[in-house]
Design a protein around this motif. Structure first.
Motif, PDB file in Angstrom:
ATOM      1  N   LEU A   1     -43.464 -29.078  25.567  1.00 30.67           N
ATOM      2  CA  LEU A   1     -43.653 -28.053  24.528  1.00 30.67           C
ATOM      3  C   LEU A   1     -42.861 -26.786  24.873  1.00 30.67           C
ATOM      4  CD1 LEU A   1     -45.115 -27.039  21.978  1.00 30.67           C
ATOM      5  CD2 LEU A   1     -46.996 -26.292  23.455  1.00 30.67           C
ATOM      6  N   THR A   2     -42.896 -26.399  26.151  1.00 34.96           N
ATOM      7  CA  THR A   2     -42.128 -25.220  26.591  1.00 34.96           C
ATOM      8  C   THR A   2     -40.645 -25.425  26.299  1.00 34.96           C
ATOM      9  OG1 THR A   2     -43.723 -24.791  28.347  1.00 34.96           O
ATOM     10  CG2 THR A   2     -41.564 -23.769  28.590  1.00 34.96           C
ATOM     11  N   LEU A   3     -40.165 -26.629  26.612  1.00 40.10           N
ATOM     12  CA  LEU A   3     -38.754 -26.933  26.333  1.00 40.10           C
ATOM     13  C   LEU A   3     -38.461 -26.750  24.845  1.00 40.10           C
ATOM     14  CD1 LEU A   3     -35.958 -28.076  27.062  1.00 40.10           C
ATOM     15  CD2 LEU A   3     -36.914 -30.374  26.796  1.00 40.10           C
ATOM     16  N   GLY A   4     -39.337 -27.284  24.008  1.00 42.77           N
ATOM     17  CA  GLY A   4     -39.099 -27.201  22.569  1.00 42.77           C
ATOM     18  C   GLY A   4     -39.125 -25.765  22.062  1.00 42.77           C
ATOM     19  N   VAL A   5     -40.116 -24.982  22.515  1.00 39.19           N
ATOM     20  CA  VAL A   5     -40.237 -23.598  22.032  1.00 39.19           C
ATOM     21  C   VAL A   5     -39.035 -22.761  22.498  1.00 39.19           C
ATOM     22  CG1 VAL A   5     -41.574 -21.461  22.259  1.00 39.19           C
ATOM     23  CG2 VAL A   5     -42.744 -23.619  21.804  1.00 39.19           C
ATOM     24  N   LEU A   6     -38.668 -22.909  23.770  1.00 40.11           N
ATOM     25  CA  LEU A   6     -37.538 -22.108  24.269  1.00 40.11           C
ATOM     26  C   LEU A   6     -36.223 -22.574  23.633  1.00 40.11           C
ATOM     27  CD1 LEU A   6     -38.545 -21.657  28.024  1.00 40.11           C
ATOM     28  CD2 LEU A   6     -38.891 -20.099  26.106  1.00 40.11           C
ATOM     29  N   TRP A   7     -36.134 -23.861  23.361  1.00 35.99           N
ATOM     30  CA  TRP A   7     -34.941 -24.401  22.690  1.00 35.99           C
ATOM     31  C   TRP A   7     -34.815 -23.786  21.300  1.00 35.99           C
ATOM     32  CZ3 TRP A   7     -32.605 -29.369  24.530  1.00 35.99           C
ATOM     33  CH2 TRP A   7     -31.545 -29.800  23.723  1.00 35.99           C
ATOM     34  N   GLN A   8     -35.943 -23.842  20.556  1.00 39.44           N
ATOM     35  CA  GLN A   8     -35.927 -23.293  19.188  1.00 39.44           C
ATOM     36  C   GLN A   8     -35.612 -21.802  19.189  1.00 39.44           C
ATOM     37  OE1 GLN A   8     -36.091 -25.270  16.751  1.00 39.44           O
ATOM     38  NE2 GLN A   8     -37.839 -26.642  16.677  1.00 39.44           N
ATOM     39  N   THR A   9     -36.083 -21.111  20.229  1.00 34.46           N
ATOM     40  CA  THR A   9     -35.966 -19.652  20.238  1.00 34.46           C
ATOM     41  C   THR A   9     -34.606 -19.172  20.739  1.00 34.46           C
ATOM     42  OG1 THR A   9     -38.327 -19.606  20.752  1.00 34.46           O
ATOM     43  CG2 THR A   9     -37.155 -17.530  20.964  1.00 34.46           C
ATOM     44  N   TYR A  10     -34.065 -19.858  21.755  1.00 34.92           N
ATOM     45  CA  TYR A  10     -32.892 -19.297  22.436  1.00 34.92           C
ATOM     46  C   TYR A  10     -31.641 -20.170  22.432  1.00 34.92           C
ATOM     47  CZ  TYR A  10     -36.221 -15.865  24.175  1.00 34.92           C
ATOM     48  OH  TYR A  10     -37.160 -14.872  24.251  1.00 34.92           O
ATOM     49  N   MET A  11     -31.680 -21.338  21.774  1.00 32.01           N
ATOM     50  CA  MET A  11     -30.521 -22.219  21.899  1.00 32.01           C
ATOM     51  C   MET A  11     -29.243 -21.605  21.344  1.00 32.01           C
ATOM     52  SD  MET A  11     -29.090 -24.706  23.120  1.00 32.01           S
ATOM     53  CE  MET A  11     -30.064 -26.080  23.648  1.00 32.01           C
ATOM     54  N   SER A  12     -29.374 -20.810  20.286  1.00 32.75           N
ATOM     55  CA  SER A  12     -28.172 -20.211  19.721  1.00 32.75           C
ATOM     56  C   SER A  12     -27.496 -19.303  20.754  1.00 32.75           C
ATOM     57  CB  SER A  12     -28.530 -19.421  18.466  1.00 32.75           C
ATOM     58  OG  SER A  12     -27.428 -18.702  18.024  1.00 32.75           O
ATOM     59  N   GLN A  13     -28.304 -18.473  21.448  1.00 32.60           N
ATOM     60  CA  GLN A  13     -27.734 -17.618  22.488  1.00 32.60           C
ATOM     61  C   GLN A  13     -27.198 -18.449  23.643  1.00 32.60           C
ATOM     62  OE1 GLN A  13     -30.728 -16.879  20.928  1.00 32.60           O
ATOM     63  NE2 GLN A  13     -31.248 -14.732  21.263  1.00 32.60           N
ATOM     64  N   ALA A  14     -27.951 -19.522  23.979  1.00 30.67           N
ATOM     65  CA  ALA A  14     -27.531 -20.356  25.110  1.00 30.67           C
ATOM     66  C   ALA A  14     -26.178 -21.003  24.836  1.00 30.67           C
ATOM     67  CB  ALA A  14     -28.591 -21.431  25.386  1.00 30.67           C
ATOM     68  N   LYS A  15     -25.974 -21.429  23.594  1.00 30.16           N
ATOM     69  CA  LYS A  15     -24.696 -22.072  23.267  1.00 30.16           C
ATOM     70  C   LYS A  15     -23.550 -21.059  23.273  1.00 30.16           C
ATOM     71  CE  LYS A  15     -25.786 -26.259  20.765  1.00 30.16           C
ATOM     72  NZ  LYS A  15     -25.903 -26.934  19.488  1.00 30.16           N
ATOM     73  N   ALA A  16     -23.897 -19.790  23.031  1.00 31.80           N
ATOM     74  CA  ALA A  16     -22.832 -18.787  22.918  1.00 31.80           C
ATOM     75  C   ALA A  16     -22.440 -18.179  24.268  1.00 31.80           C
ATOM     76  CB  ALA A  16     -23.288 -17.676  21.973  1.00 31.80           C
ATOM     77  N   ILE A  17     -23.264 -18.378  25.294  1.00 28.28           N
ATOM     78  CA  ILE A  17     -22.965 -17.687  26.555  1.00 28.28           C
ATOM     79  C   ILE A  17     -21.731 -18.299  27.225  1.00 28.28           C
ATOM     80  CG2 ILE A  17     -24.425 -19.064  28.102  1.00 28.28           C
ATOM     81  CD1 ILE A  17     -25.200 -16.420  29.484  1.00 28.28           C
ATOM     82  N   VAL A  18     -20.891 -17.439  27.780  1.00 29.85           N
ATOM     83  CA  VAL A  18     -19.712 -17.907  28.522  1.00 29.85           C
ATOM     84  C   VAL A  18     -20.223 -18.407  29.880  1.00 29.85           C
ATOM     85  CG1 VAL A  18     -17.505 -17.202  29.526  1.00 29.85           C
ATOM     86  CG2 VAL A  18     -18.297 -16.199  27.356  1.00 29.85           C
ATOM     87  N   PRO A  19     -19.892 -19.648  30.265  1.00 29.82           N
ATOM     88  CA  PRO A  19     -20.526 -20.215  31.470  1.00 29.82           C
ATOM     89  C   PRO A  19     -20.378 -19.366  32.735  1.00 29.82           C
ATOM     90  CG  PRO A  19     -19.485 -21.955  30.217  1.00 29.82           C
ATOM     91  CD  PRO A  19     -19.118 -20.675  29.533  1.00 29.82           C
ATOM     92  N   TRP A  20     -19.188 -18.791  32.988  1.00 35.48           N
ATOM     93  CA  TRP A  20     -19.068 -18.024  34.245  1.00 35.48           C
ATOM     94  C   TRP A  20     -19.968 -16.795  34.211  1.00 35.48           C
ATOM     95  CZ3 TRP A  20     -17.662 -12.952  34.511  1.00 35.48           C
ATOM     96  CH2 TRP A  20     -16.895 -12.414  33.465  1.00 35.48           C
ATOM     97  N   ARG A  21     -20.161 -16.232  33.022  1.00 33.34           N
ATOM     98  CA  ARG A  21     -21.062 -15.077  32.920  1.00 33.34           C
ATOM     99  C   ARG A  21     -22.499 -15.514  33.208  1.00 33.34           C
ATOM    100  NH1 ARG A  21     -18.796 -12.043  27.457  1.00 33.34           N
ATOM    101  NH2 ARG A  21     -16.994 -11.075  28.455  1.00 33.34           N
ATOM    102  N   GLY A  22     -22.862 -16.663  32.677  1.00 34.17           N
ATOM    103  CA  GLY A  22     -24.204 -17.197  32.937  1.00 34.17           C
ATOM    104  C   GLY A  22     -24.416 -17.432  34.418  1.00 34.17           C
ATOM    105  N   ARG A  23     -23.399 -18.011  35.075  1.00 31.94           N
ATOM    106  CA  ARG A  23     -23.546 -18.304  36.509  1.00 31.94           C
ATOM    107  C   ARG A  23     -23.640 -17.008  37.321  1.00 31.94           C
ATOM    108  NH1 ARG A  23     -20.033 -22.612  35.060  1.00 31.94           N
ATOM    109  NH2 ARG A  23     -18.194 -21.432  35.665  1.00 31.94           N
ATOM    110  N   LEU A  24     -22.870 -15.987  36.911  1.00 36.59           N
ATOM    111  CA  LEU A  24     -22.920 -14.709  37.627  1.00 36.59           C
ATOM    112  C   LEU A  24     -24.289 -14.053  37.463  1.00 36.59           C
ATOM    113  CD1 LEU A  24     -21.624 -12.416  39.232  1.00 36.59           C
ATOM    114  CD2 LEU A  24     -20.672 -11.538  37.096  1.00 36.59           C
ATOM    115  N   LEU A  25     -24.808 -14.051  36.240  1.00 35.25           N
ATOM    116  CA  LEU A  25     -26.133 -13.466  36.010  1.00 35.25           C
ATOM    117  C   LEU A  25     -27.206 -14.226  36.788  1.00 35.25           C
ATOM    118  CD1 LEU A  25     -26.028 -12.696  32.161  1.00 35.25           C
ATOM    119  CD2 LEU A  25     -26.017 -11.026  34.021  1.00 35.25           C
ATOM    120  N   ARG A  26     -27.065 -15.555  36.807  1.00 36.18           N
ATOM    121  CA  ARG A  26     -28.045 -16.371  37.546  1.00 36.18           C
ATOM    122  C   ARG A  26     -28.019 -16.004  39.032  1.00 36.18           C
ATOM    123  NH1 ARG A  26     -27.157 -22.664  36.923  1.00 36.18           N
ATOM    124  NH2 ARG A  26     -25.344 -22.143  38.186  1.00 36.18           N
ATOM    125  N   ARG A  27     -26.820 -15.765  39.556  1.00 39.84           N
ATOM    126  CA  ARG A  27     -26.706 -15.388  40.966  1.00 39.84           C
ATOM    127  C   ARG A  27     -27.366 -14.017  41.209  1.00 39.84           C
ATOM    128  NH1 ARG A  27     -20.930 -16.797  43.279  1.00 39.84           N
ATOM    129  NH2 ARG A  27     -21.473 -18.783  42.370  1.00 39.84           N
TER     130      ARG A  27
END
Ligand code: SF4
Length: 341
Positions: free
Chosen positions: A20-46
Motif C-alpha cells: 500500500l505504501t508503494l502504491g500511495v507514494l507511487w501515485q503521489t510522487y511518480m511524476s517528480q520521480a520520473k523527472a529527476i535527473v539521475p545524478w542529481r538524485g544520487r547526489l541528494l541521496r548521498r
C-alpha cells in the motif's frame, strides 16, 4: 521478502502495508520521480546519508539540500494520471527519488526489499503486484478520506498558505506532504502497533520517548535545559505535559526520555541501553513520523508502540511564529504503555 531470506518473515499485514505504501507514494510522487535527473538524485541521496551519519556534516549537507533540493525534486506534477503499465524501471526511479528526498529513508529501505523480491518473480507477477499496489492506493485514498478526513481538515489549507520562501527550506517537502500521506501514517501506526504488540508486551521494562515540542517552557525557562541534561525532565512546571507524563511514569513504572530530534531517539548509545535492559518503547510523534519511527525501531531491534501527538506545533518545522506547546492524550498513553486495549 521474508521468502527471499533478506529478513526474518514479518506478518502478512506488514507486507500488505508495504504494498500500500508503494502504491500511495507511487501515485503521489511518480511524476517528480520520473523527472529527476539521475545524478542529481544520487547526489541528494548521498547528502541525506551524510547528514544521518555525521552531526558535523549535517549543517553543510542541509544547506546544499535547501539550496537545490526543492528544485531538483519538485519538477513534475503530483498525482499524475498513471500512464501505461507500471514497471520495475519506474520503481527504481521512485526509490531513487524517495531516498534523495530525505523524507522517506525508512520507506525506501522497505521498498528496496520489495524490489529485490519482485526481480525474482516472472514478469506477469511483477505487473500484477505493481498494478495491485496502485489499485489499492486509489481505494485507500477515497476510503481514508471518508474515515479519517475529519482528523486532517487543515492539511490542504496549510499547504496552500505556506510562504513561497518554503522552496529554500530543507524541510520544504515535509511541510508540503499530502493529506493521503497523513492518512497512510495514521493507518500504518495502528497496523504496526498491532503487529509489534506481542514483542513489546514481552519486554521487562518500558520507556516513553517524548518530543521536546510538548514542553510548556523553552530555552533557559526549562529546568532540564538549565541543568544541561535536556533529555531528563526536572518537573519545574506542573502544567507541563512532560512533567505530567513523568508523574504518570512514576505511578505506572515507566521511564520518560525527552527527545529533541529523531537522531536522539535512535542514537546507538540509547538503543544499546534499551536493548540491554530489555525495554520496550512507546514513541510519541506527530503524524508524519509515525511509520518511519516504527520501521526504524523495528530495524534496530527495539519492540515499539506509538501514540500520536494531538497536533503539530514546533517552530522548527510547522509554526512560522516560533512554535507553541503540542499536546498528548495521557490516558491513551497509559493504555498503550500498559496494553490495556
Ligand atoms: S516540566 Fe520538565 S520538560 Fe517541562 S519545562 Fe520543566 S523541566 Fe522542562
Amino acid at each position: 521478502m521474508g521468502m527471499t531470506g533478506a529478513e526474518k518473515m514479518r506478518s502478512i499485514n506488514e507486507y500488505a502495508f508495504d504494498l500500500l505504501t508503494l502504491g500511495v507514494l507511487w501515485q503521489t510522487y511518480m511524476s517528480q520521480a520520473k523527472a529527476i535527473v539521475p545524478w542529481r538524485g544520487r547526489l541528494l541521496r548521498r547528502l541525506v546519508r551524510a547528514r544521518m551519519e555525521s552531526e558535523r556534516l549535517k549543517p553543510a549537507a542541509d544547506r546544499i539540500r535547501a539550496r537545490f533540493g526543492a528544485d531538483w525534486l519538485a519538477a513534475g506534477d503530483p498525482f499524475p494520471a498513471p500512464a501505461g503499465l507500471p514497471t520495475l524501471k519506474d520503481m527504481d526511479r521512485l526509490l531513487l527519488w524517495l531516498a534523495a528526498s530525505g523524507e522517506f529513508v525508512q520507506e525506501a529501505e522497505r521498498l528496496s526489499l520489495c524490489r529485490q523480491y519482485l526481480e525474482r518473480q516472472p514478469l506477469h507477477t511483477v505487473r500484477s503486484l505493481l498494478q495491485t499496489a496502485l489499485t489499492e492506493a486509489d481505494w485507500f485514498k477515497s476510503q481514508a478520506a471518508e474515515a479519517l478526513g475529519s482528523y486532517t481538515p487543515g492539511v490542504d489549507a496549510y499547504r496552500q498558505q505556506k510562504s513561497s520562501g518554503d522552496q529554500r527550506r530543507e524541510d520544504a517537502l515535509l511541510r508540503d506532504r499530502h493529506q493521503v500521506e497523513y492518512h497512510l501514517n495514521l493507518f500504518g501506526a495502528e497496523l504496526m502497533n498491532r503487529a509489534y504488540r506481542s514483542d513489546y508486551s514481552g519486554t521487562a521494562a518500558k520507556a516513553v520517548l517524548l518530543p521536546v515540542c510538548l514542553k510548556a517552557r523553552s530555552g533557559a525557562d526549562c529546568a532540564a535545559n538549565r541543568a544541561g541534561d535536556p533529555h531528563r525532565c526536572l518537573q519545574c512546571s506542573k502544567e507541563c505535559r512532560v512533567s505530567q507524563a513523568v508523574s504518570l511514569g512514576e505511578q505506572e513504572g515507566f521511564e520518560v526520555i525527552m527527545i529533541s530530534h529523531e537522531s536522539d531517539a535512535f542514537s546507538r548509545s540509547l538503543i544499546d541501553r534499551l536493548i540491554r535492559e530489555n525495554t520496550g518503547i512507546v514513541g510519541v510523534a506527530c503524524a508524519l513520523n509515525l511509520v518511519s519511527g516504527g520501521l526504524r525501531a523495528k530495524a534496530m531491534g527495539i519492540p515499539a508502540q506509538c501514540v500520536i501527538l494531538d497536533y503539530c506545533g514546533c517552530g522548527q518545522h510547522w509554526d512560522d511564529g516560533g512554535g507553541f506547546p503540542t499536546d498528548l492524550n495521557l490516558s491513551k498513553l497509559k493504555k498503550i504503555v500498559n496494553q490495556e486495549i
